[in-house]
Each structure stands twice: as C-alpha cells, then as structure tokens.
Enzyme design. Sequence first.
Site, PDB file in Angstrom:
ATOM      1  N   ALA A 114       0.950  -1.075   0.097  1.00  0.00           N
ATOM      2  CA  ALA A 114      -0.201   0.126   0.052  1.00  0.00           C
ATOM      3  C   ALA A 114       0.902   0.921   0.003  1.00  0.00           C
ATOM      4  O   ALA A 114       2.224   1.180   0.326  1.00  0.00           O
ATOM      5  CB  ALA A 114      -0.794  -0.143   1.309  1.00  0.00           C
ATOM      6  N   ASN A 134       0.018   7.980   0.270  1.00  0.00           N
ATOM      7  CA  ASN A 134      -0.273   9.555  -0.292  1.00  0.00           C
ATOM      8  C   ASN A 134      -1.082  10.206   0.471  1.00  0.00           C
ATOM      9  O   ASN A 134      -2.064   9.731   1.343  1.00  0.00           O
ATOM     10  CB  ASN A 134      -1.022   9.141  -1.698  1.00  0.00           C
ATOM     11  N   GLU A 136       0.099   2.732   6.989  1.00  0.00           N
ATOM     12  CA  GLU A 136      -0.228   3.621   6.040  1.00  0.00           C
ATOM     13  C   GLU A 136      -0.722   5.004   6.764  1.00  0.00           C
ATOM     14  O   GLU A 136      -0.367   6.137   6.498  1.00  0.00           O
ATOM     15  CB  GLU A 136      -0.999   3.374   4.756  1.00  0.00           C
TER      16      GLU A 136
HETATM   17  N1  TRP Z   1       5.785   3.738   1.143  1.00  0.00           N
HETATM   18  C1  TRP Z   1       5.004   2.441   1.159  1.00  0.00           C
HETATM   19  C2  TRP Z   1       4.903   1.976   2.372  1.00  0.00           C
HETATM   20  O1  TRP Z   1       5.889   1.712   2.995  1.00  0.00           O
HETATM   21  C3  TRP Z   1       5.722   1.333   0.357  1.00  0.00           C
HETATM   22  C4  TRP Z   1       6.025   1.813  -1.275  1.00  0.00           C
HETATM   23  C5  TRP Z   1       7.375   2.384  -1.738  1.00  0.00           C
HETATM   24  C6  TRP Z   1       5.231   1.272  -2.324  1.00  0.00           C
HETATM   25  N2  TRP Z   1       7.300   2.299  -2.930  1.00  0.00           N
HETATM   26  C7  TRP Z   1       6.182   1.524  -3.707  1.00  0.00           C
HETATM   27  C8  TRP Z   1       4.091   0.850  -2.680  1.00  0.00           C
HETATM   28  C9  TRP Z   1       5.890   1.270  -4.781  1.00  0.00           C
HETATM   29  C10 TRP Z   1       3.938   0.556  -3.888  1.00  0.00           C
HETATM   30  C11 TRP Z   1       4.452   0.695  -5.007  1.00  0.00           C
HETATM   31  O2  TRP Z   1       3.776   1.707   2.895  1.00  0.00           O
HETATM   32 ZN    ZN Z   2       5.645   2.306   4.930  1.00  0.00          ZN
END
Ligand code: TRP
Ligand code: ZN
Length: 850
Positions: free
Chosen positions: A254, A257, A290
């Site tokens: 996930a 955003n 998230e």
């Molecule tokens: N930041 C997201 C999390 O840790 C994970 C994430 C990083 C991600 N790059 C991505 C999710 C690319 C989907 C596609 O929850």
């Molecule tokens: Zn994360």
Amino acid sequence: MRDATPQTIYLSDYKPFGFDVTSVELTFDLAPNTTRVRSKIAFVPREGTDGTFFLDGKGLKLISAAIDGVAISPDLTPEGLTCAVPDHPFLWEAEVEIDPENNTALDGLYMSNGMYCTQCEAQGFRKITYYPDRPDVMSVFTVKINGTHPVLLSNGNPVTSSQGYAEWHDPWPKPAYLFALVAGDLVAVPGAFTTKSGRDVALNIYVRPGDEGKCTFPMQAIKDSMKWDEEVYGREYDLDIFNVVAVDDFNMGAMENKGLNVFNSSAVLASQATSTDENFVRVEAIIAHEYFHNWTGNRITCRDWFQLCLKEGLTVFRDSQFTSDMRSAPVKRITDVIDLRGRQFAEDQGPLSHPVRPESFQEINNFYTATVYEKGAEVIGMLKCLVGDEAYARALDLYFDRHDGQACTIEDWLQVFEDATGRDLTQFKRWYSQAGTPRLTVKDAWYAGTYILTFTQNLKPSATTPDPKPQVIPIVTGLLAPSGEEIVPSQVLELTEASQSFTFEGLSERPIPSVLRGFSAPVVLESELAQNHTAFLLAHDTDPFNRWESGRSLAKASLLDMIRTGAHPDERYLDGLLAVISDASLDPTYRALMLGLPSQSDLATALHDAGDIPDPGAIWAATEAMRRAQAQHFKGILPGLFADHQVTEPYVPNADQSGRRSLANAALSLLSRLEGPERAQIQFDQADNMTQQLAALSILLRENAGDNALKSFEEQWKDDRLVMDKWFGLQVMQAAPERAAATAAALTEHPDFNWKNPNRFRSVFGTLAGHHAGFHAAGGAGYRLLADWLLKLDPVNPQTTARMSVAFQTWRRYSAERRDIVTAELDRMLATPDLSRNTTEMLTRIRGKE
Ligand code: TRP
Ligand code: ZN
C-alpha cells in the site's frame, strides 16, 4: 533500454535543489492513451543557487513549455529537461501527454481494470510531468481532473466537483512522491471519525462494485488507528477527509499518499468467507502503517532516499506497537522475529547485505528492503529500550515539534534523542551505517555467590562494512533460580565493547540466565551455556518470547542433528513441548506458535554457518520426520486440542477466536498425519470461513487427497481474485519438492494465470521461491522456471521482477551442481538485451564477483 553505464548515486553527493516550489497546480484531461497533464509551478530561486535548472521527466511527450507566459524549448534528455531560467521568482507552465493504458510498470499514472491510479513513490511522479522529483522539494498542490469516471480523487480536501470534473486542494506542503490521483467507477463505503480536538473527518473506502462487503473490518481498522495515534503519540489527523482506495494491480502492499492512501486490494479487503485470520491481522497492520505515515513520512518526510528508514523503520515500529496493543504483544513479537530471521537475516547474510541507511544505490526501488523496514524498526526498538519509555515519548514529542513540515535525516532523528536525553549516540549510530547481523556469544561463571555473564560481539566484514566496529547492544536479561522462580527480574545490559562481563552479586545459588529477552536486539545469539538450560527455560521462563525461543532452539538443534547424523528427534524437546501445549492457562495462539518449526531456509542458513553444505532434500525430510514425531508424541492430546478449541460462536476475526482456530488447525494438521484426511475433509465441507477452509484444503493437498476439494474450491471462488490467488499459491506450497516446479509450470497454463497482475505472479512464483526444497530441488527446474518468467516479466514490470529476483540471493550456500545452474541462469538473464535497470542491479549484486 539498458543503460550503458548504470549510474550510481551516493549519499555523500547530496546537494539541495536550487529553487523553492511555492505552489503547484495540475490539470489532468484523462484519456487511456492520450492523457494530457498541464502544470503551473511557481519557482523561487534559493539564496546562493548556481541557477542550474533541471526537472526530472521520463517517458513524457512534451507538448509545450513556457516561463512567465513566454514559450520556450528546453533541452530534453531521457531523464528530464534543462533550460535557462530567470534569477527571480517565475511561473513554469508545461503540457505533456502520457499513455496510462500502456503503463504496465504500475509506476506513475496507470490503469487497472479500467480505473486510473497513480503510484509515485519513489520516482513515479516524473512519469506524470516534469518536476523536481525529490523528497526535499515540498509544495502545496491543487489538482483539477477532467474525466468521465464518476469518482475523481486526489490529495487533500475536495474543492468542487461536478459531472466530469473535480478539484482538490492539499494545504499541507508535500513532496511529489505523495501525490495521488484516482479515477474510476468505484463505490464508496463511508465512515466517520471525530478527532480529539473535535474535527469531523469523513472516511471512505473506495472499491469496485461487489467488494463493499469486504470493508467493515478495514473501516474499523482506520478508526482504531486514528484513535491509537492520538492516544499513544498525541498525533491527530489533519484534513477533512481520509480516503482509501483498493486496486488490484499494485507492486507492493500500500501507499501513504496524503489523504488518499492507495492499497493493493489484498492489503485492505477482508471478509470472513474470503480472508484468513492472518489476512485480517495483515490488513489491520497495513492500514495502521499507511495511516501512521501521515505524521511519520508525510508531515515529516525524508531529505533524500538514503533516509528511507527515517520514515519506514519508524512507521513499522509504530504499526507493530499498534498490533501489540490491539492483539497479543508476545504473539506479535514472536511473529515479527520469525519474519525478521526469515527475510532480513537472509538478506544480511548474502550478497544483498546493506546498512539500514545505505550509502549508494543505482535504483532506489531496490532498497525497499527488509533491512530498511524491519531492521530499521528493530533499531528504534533498541533505542527505546536504551533510553526508556518516558524518554522515548519526550524525544518523539521533540521530533514532531522541531521537524514538522521538514524533510529530515537520520542525524536529525538521533539529535532529538540526544537533546531529549543527554545521551551520546555516536556509537549507537553504527546500527545505521554497518551492514550485517552481529553474532553475540554468551558464557557464564559462578564463584561463591557471584554470577558473571560474559558477552562477545562479532560482525563479519562485508563489502559495505569492511572494518566493523562494536555496536551498542541492549541485552535484556533476567535470572531464574533452579526452582524456576525469577530471582533477578529483567534488566537492560548494555554491551558496548567487543567483549564485556556483567556481574550479579549476593545470589544464594547459581542462577539460570534468560538473555536477550523479547529479542531485544537483532543479533544471532550463540550460547555456550549448558544445553539443559534451554529445556529449563522452555518450562519456566517468565518472558514469553524467550520461552518460545527455547522451544525453537531445541527444535533447531534436534533438526540439525537429524540432518547431520540421522539422529532421532530429541525427546527432551518433545516432552517439554508437550507440557507447554497441554497447559490450558497459556494463550492458544502462543501454543500454536510453540508447535512451529524453524523454516527450512533458516536450517539451511544454520548449516551453512557451521561450514556444511545444506541439502534441501535432507532438510525437507528431517522436517517431515519431526512433524511425524510430534504427531506420535502428542497423539493422546491431539483429539482433545482439536475438539476443545472449536469456535462455536459467530465468526469474529479477533485475537481470542483466531487463537483457538490456529491451535485447532495445528492439531488437525498433526492428527491427519496419524489418521488420514477424513477430519480435514469434514472441516473443508463444513467451513463457514476461509481460515478453516484453507487450513483443511492444505492438509488435503499434503495428504494427496485434495483433488475434489481443489475443484470445488475453484468452482466456489473462481470470480474472487484474492481467493484465487490462494488457490494458485496453495498448490505450489503443498507440492512435494520434486513436483513443485512442475506444479508451478502447469499453473501458468491456467486461463486465470494473469501474469501481469503482481499478486497472481507472486502467488505462483513467490510461493515457489518460498518452497525451499522445491525451489532448490536437484536438477534446477525451479531455477530455470523462475528465470524464464522473470525474463518475461521484466519488460512489463521491472519493479516486481527485481524484487522477485531476490529468490536467488542464497545461491552460494548450496552444492556445486546447484551453484553452476544458478550462475548459468543469472548470466543468461544478465546477458538479455534491454534488461531493466532494476533487475540488472539486483542480478549483478546477487551474482557478485568470483
Ligand atoms: N511507502 C510504502 C509503504 O511503506 C511502500 C512503497 C514504496 C510502495 N514504493 C512503493 C508501494 C511502490 C507501492 C509501490 O507503505
Ligand atoms: Zn511504509
């Protein structure tokens, strides 16, 4: 296109961007193959900037560009554009065209089942428009969407919407990687939450029509997460609306955003009929994760991608605290450690080893790893253990006060702890810079009332850490009397030297030590203490983690003996385990976990560490023999365990009921080894929930009695993608080792094997890679099959291909025959023209130098 010279990016080269972005306005005219994106971006040159202006952009068709209303023709490269800009504030305007329908990489703006969706972390925004796509450039976004779909979403608060149009404004400055847009024929399942200061927040989970019935549980999880973050971290939600969207085609779990979290449908949808108890736990944890990013990640973000653990380690740590509070803390700790050993230790012991904060990379998407996430969380757990709960809370308050709205570094993070506690964290910082899993050895001595524990730490030099130095290792330790009574309760021993002794005075008899309680540091503990201590701790330890760990050590030692010498299963282990699983005062989930065995891949690691060459077939056979021995040994109590833990009340996915189901299913699995598949068939036929249906189906498959059940399961669930992912995976998982690759290959012929969908691809090939004896079966069929499919997937979806190539990371451990096959496959893949940068980097690291 294969980059001729893949660029390596270094942390030490960091330079701030030369301009501030004070506002961004984006207008989307959505069309499957010709989406137009118009941008208006206000730039302000920063003090001391050299005036160089570079905007990232990839795969964009530039239609027009202007500065302060005057058309310009920038210099374009495959990575972006440059042009001359004024030395005063100016307005950048551009229009680009993109093709979401043909974006199979699932990065940037793409389509999934007719819906538009974005994924911008880490560098997907540059595939949407020209922009300084780096996390230290933060701005306020306004987004206008023209599209035919009824639901048009973006970040922040809604401004206006009408048929075919919506406008969103996000008042919180954010980096581009947190941008999101969704447009689709979706239904909203609504909810509401009032924050502690009285702000009403509208909640929505957007799903495809038909999936509304899978939103009750995730909606509750959102509310629980919001409440928990207020109570435990004092963090409130900061917009009028919080939207969650489920999408079927997604590279990871996930994405956080701002105000518009996008989820892999497998990480958000849940229902009794279609999800196992484990699925519910995972959904709850990912929703929390998230949501928690809203503060740890979004309000405070990362200066650059080397600092990824700043948000990910902390947010994983926070979500595990949440799960511990919602469910059982010992169970959460045990399952986290199983996962850490299975994925992070494996990574740290192989060619992909890197520090929690890496210092260089070619493709950042390859560094969303177990080390950054899980070891990153362990490091925070150690910090909390060292400074104490109260100081941790003060440091976190200071972190939020001082850095809200900023893009930060690990140095900033450690500084708040130094300022809040007065502690010097210079040595502790090595946890962020040194790669590898420290080995800790312990021995003890006893002289007339004085008890001495001596610890030694050792970290193997590696490519990224050629000259390792001692780390600060918090070792939570308690002492027990031979009677079983705890005579010295848990305390934190701080190991800072390569070798160090800790003395306990005034004891009347020689104690039995319980060290590294709660797994207080991510190390491999090698105990030189008497072996019978382990059996004693299995019976008496007051620390639930170490009690479990004792059972696990005995199981591991016995399995290694069985593999090496053909020894019989250790009776001491089986007797000790019998006492634990018969103890009705213990949590059923915990008892079910006690029945678990170390994974076959963990056993291979242990054999390798001891200088042996692991034979996957022998490891498989020993594990099966141990299972049969457990069944025989527990024969008398298994029918009772099974019957007494049946849940007769209506299904609830809570800790209590799922604990009973997991113990009953563990009992059923063992019992079926003695009695055959009848009971499992009955459970399969009568199940009203996926936990019991799937557990029964696995047993039937294992007992080679699953053909009919498999067919009826498929008939029942053919229209439910998430359940069909289980159907695909289970067949590979339960295949005998010599049949695993053939089973996977046959499943790729199934009409529903939609290999471009990452969940479906992983259900077959992720499971194959996790089937230790199957993937590594003699002859190399598993290796070749995976290599073929990775080559097929790479041009379509390089991110998922690169992640799945990790399956090969342990190749050096195995026999020469296997090594030859793997190296031939790795070389074949690396020689393929146009291999992606993602996959090239991974395979090159895995292949290593001779
Ligand atoms: N930041 C997201 C999390 O840790 C994970 C994430 C990083 C991600 N790059 C991505 C999710 C690319 C989907 C596609 O929850
Ligand atoms: Zn994360």
